[in-house]
Design a protein around this motif. Structure first.
Motif, mmCIF file in Angstrom:
data_model
loop_
_atom_site.group_PDB
_atom_site.id
_atom_site.type_symbol
_atom_site.label_atom_id
_atom_site.label_comp_id
_atom_site.label_asym_id
_atom_site.label_seq_id
_atom_site.Cartn_x
_atom_site.Cartn_y
_atom_site.Cartn_z
ATOM 1 N N LEU A 192 0.700 -0.999 0.070
ATOM 2 C CA LEU A 192 0.190 0.010 0.328
ATOM 3 C C LEU A 192 0.844 1.135 0.167
ATOM 4 N N ALA A 193 1.813 1.178 0.474
ATOM 5 C CA ALA A 193 2.942 2.135 1.336
ATOM 6 C C ALA A 193 3.462 2.381 -0.750
ATOM 7 N N ALA A 194 3.904 1.709 -1.092
ATOM 8 C CA ALA A 194 4.633 1.744 -2.950
ATOM 9 C C ALA A 194 3.787 1.805 -3.731
ATOM 10 N N MET A 195 2.470 1.613 -4.069
ATOM 11 C CA MET A 195 1.365 1.528 -4.398
ATOM 12 C C MET A 195 1.460 3.130 -4.285
ATOM 13 N N THR A 196 0.875 4.488 -3.475
ATOM 14 C CA THR A 196 0.194 5.488 -2.902
ATOM 15 C C THR A 196 2.097 6.764 -3.301
ATOM 16 N N LYS A 197 3.376 6.104 -3.470
ATOM 17 C CA LYS A 197 4.014 6.537 -4.077
ATOM 18 C C LYS A 197 5.100 6.554 -5.163
ATOM 19 N N SER A 198 4.145 5.618 -5.705
ATOM 20 C CA SER A 198 4.535 5.572 -7.128
ATOM 21 C C SER A 198 2.996 5.540 -8.307
ATOM 22 N N ALA A 199 1.785 5.983 -7.253
ATOM 23 C CA ALA A 199 1.137 6.364 -7.952
ATOM 24 C C ALA A 199 -0.046 5.971 -8.270
ATOM 25 N N GLN A 200 -0.285 4.304 -7.831
ATOM 26 C CA GLN A 200 -0.797 3.176 -8.674
ATOM 27 C C GLN A 200 -2.289 3.288 -8.552
ATOM 28 N N ILE A 201 -3.558 3.003 -9.163
ATOM 29 C CA ILE A 201 -5.152 3.143 -8.784
ATOM 30 C C ILE A 201 -4.941 2.745 -7.607
#
Length: 579
Positions: A192-201
């Motif tokens: 979840l942390a990586a998805m926010t930083k790397s701007a995934q859906i």
């Protein structure tokens, strides 16, 4: 002005020197298979030590070398790009703080020290996005900060969850034979942390909005620092995301992100936003190949992408300068005649992005698509990979057609020329790397050449998809007027695809607005309402009353004693009567 000039030059020299040293060390560590693990225990709390740890291996050293090399050229480029800025020294210091936060994140195998770099990136990126201090910048900065707070909270929860293990050094737990529910939960939080930083859906809307920052910041953020932090974190935690359903979930989300960004870029007319959406598409590609299990290949694409994307933004900055701060590609044209050197760099980076053979992007993208063809994968995901690659070539050719060919579409004629030597020299250095970097990295990272044996149709699929995408992009751009009329005819579909699937509206007016409204309601009812009534305010008023009463007693007034005497007499008489 002398101070501003010296800080740019000093930053360039120091960062470039460190980059060369770390690049050499990274190659040495890779060849000698060396890993250095340095620990310093700061404090021990309930048998859980807070430890400052440094992990030096080939991956961290090579990534630091790339980050510092690109940031050195960005700092040098900024000296001329930000020439009219009265506080250039403040801007350079912010950029250097940004690089320092990224270094913290790269060398930390400890979640506490990762959080320092992670939050440092979030805070400094907010300061850089709002640098121009207008309403649009403030809105973009707030969207960026609030979207990234979700990931920060996930990281904090992962730190709390790791109290189960007795240490925050995640590297000790990655290779356990039996991974239980604890590691699976931690994998989900890190994801979840990586998805926010790397701007995934569904956190994609902040990345195009962050284009409100100055172009040198975009060149740094969108190539090797902020947006790649999430990918790098998942590369480090690569074994954890294969617990439970995390890898399948990540594969689906990143594939859709890649497709969504590619479609959106084909409908966009803002030069910087097209390049931002191409970054989003490439991040989806890195995440998806990582979720299949090829983490070294994801790292390879991360490095090659950093080279040509930084160059693409630098060229875009030079073009925007010449166009008197206009970013609309419809007002450009024949730039190749009037800005030949900038156009050469721009087209080289665009071709590298498309995966043109023997440029940097080809070595990683072609290998990724061949490994996808070799992998066990369903038709839908296979379609997403190849169709998104075609869309990349499509919007790149469309961008080249609008900006480099045709007629000059400026409203009033003015002199266009290549920018000064400071900006050009940085761009030429990066172009050299964007041309040769992929080949050099493939020999360094993969000591044995990767040979993928496929049927002829699958082997040529990548090339056919690229050529088809390029042809479609060219045709769309050539028929620009009918294309725009077509967009108006199917307005709902084109606005849906062109606005990143309505995510900016949902995240700005939906999620953020309602969350902030609920927060305000809770604050006014509880914090400023009932808790004040039964808490601090009541205690304060009662204390005031009792202290006044105490003051009256302490004044030794006769009437107080007389009243007290009468009260006691009445009480005693009452007791006697009762008895």
């Amino acid at each position: 002005m002398m101070w501003s000039f010296s800080i740019c030059l000093l930053g360039f020299v120091v960062l470039l020197s460190l980059s060369l040293v770390m690049g050499w060390l990274g190659c040495y560590y890779l060849m000698a298979d060396l890993v250095y693990f340095i620990e310093w225990e700061v404090i021990s709390l309930n048998s859980s030590g807070i430890v400052m740890t440094v992990l030096l291996d080939w991956m961290s050293l090579m990534f630091m070398s790339f980050v510092m090399g690109i940031s050195s050229l960005v700092v040098y480029y900024s000296e001329e790009y930000m020439l009219g800025d009265g506080s250039l020294d403040r801007f350079i210091i912010l950029v250097l703080m940004f690089v320092l936060s990224m270094m913290f994140m790269i060398i930390s195998p400890n979640l506490i020290s990762i959080l320092l770099g992670w939050d440092g990136l979030g805070l400094v990126s907010y300061c850089l996005v709002i640098y121009y201090q207008n309403t649009k910048s403030y809105g973009a900065g707030m969207l960026t900060a609030l979207s990234n707070r979700v990931g920060d909270v996930a990281l904090l929860m992962a730190i709390a969850w790791m109290l189960n293990f007795g240490s925050w050094n995640y590297i000790y737990y990655l290779n356990l034979n039996e991974k239980g529910i604890e590691l699976s939960v931690m994998g989900g939080l890190i994801l979840l942390a990586a998805m926010t930083k790397s701007a995934q859906i569904p956190f994609s809307s902040w990345l195009p909005a962050a284009m409100a920052a100055p172009t040198p910041v975009s060149a740094l953020v969108h190539s090797s620092t902020l947006v790649t932090a999430g990918v790098y974190l998942l590369i480090r935690f690569n074994t954890l995301i294969f617990e439970g359903v995390w890898s399948e979930l990540l594969l689906l989300i990143s594939g859709l992100t890649m497709f969504m960004a590619g479609m959106g870029a084909n409908f966009e007319f803002d030069l910087k936003k097209i390049i931002a959406l191409s970054t989003l598409s490439q991040l989806g590609l890195m995440m998806s190949i990582l979720s299949i299990g090829y983490f070294k290949l994801a790292f390879f694409h991360l490095l090659t992408h950093a080279l040509f994307k930084a160059l693409l933004f630098m060229c875009a900055g030079a073009i925007i300068h010449n166009m008197k701060n206009s970013q609309d590609i419809r007002s450009m044209g024949v730039l190749s005649n009037q800005m030949p050197l900038t156009s050469a760099c721009f087209n080289s980076s665009n071709l590298a992005l498309c995966g043109m053979p023997f440029l940097a992007g080809f070595y990683s993208k072609d290998l990724i698509l061949e490994m996808v063809s070799l992998s066990y994968m369903n038709c839908f995901l296979f379609f997403l990979f190849f169709f998104s690659t075609g869309l990349t070539v499509s919007y790149s050719l469309r961008l080249v057609y609008y900006s480099m060919t045709g007629d000059c579409n400026e409203i009033s004629s003015h002199f266009l020329n290549d920018e000064g030597w400071v900006m050009l020299s940085g761009m030429i250095l990066l172009m050299t790397m964007a041309v040769m970097g992929g080949s050099m990295l493939s020999w360094v990272i993969f000591s044995t050449p990767e040979v993928v044996v496929l049927p002829f149709s699958l082997k040529m699929m990548t090339m056919m998809v690229c050529l088809t995408g390029g042809w479609i992009g060219y045709e769309i751009a050539k028929l620009a007027l009918s294309y725009e009329l077509y967009s108006f005819k199917f307005y709902l579909m084109s606005s849906f695809l062109g606005s990143v699937w309505f995510m900016p509206s949902l995240s700005t007016y939906g999620v953020n607005y309602y969350f902030l409204s609920v927060g305000e309601l809770i604050y006014s009812i509880f914090d400023q309402g009932w808790s004040e009534e039964f808490g601090g305010q009541t205690v304060y008023l009662m204390s005031v009353d009792y202290s006044l009463m105490n003051q009256v007693y302490q004044n030794n007034e006769l009437k107080v004693y007389l009243i007290s005497f009468v009260v006691w007499v009445i009480i005693l008489m009452g007791l006697i009567v009762i008895i």
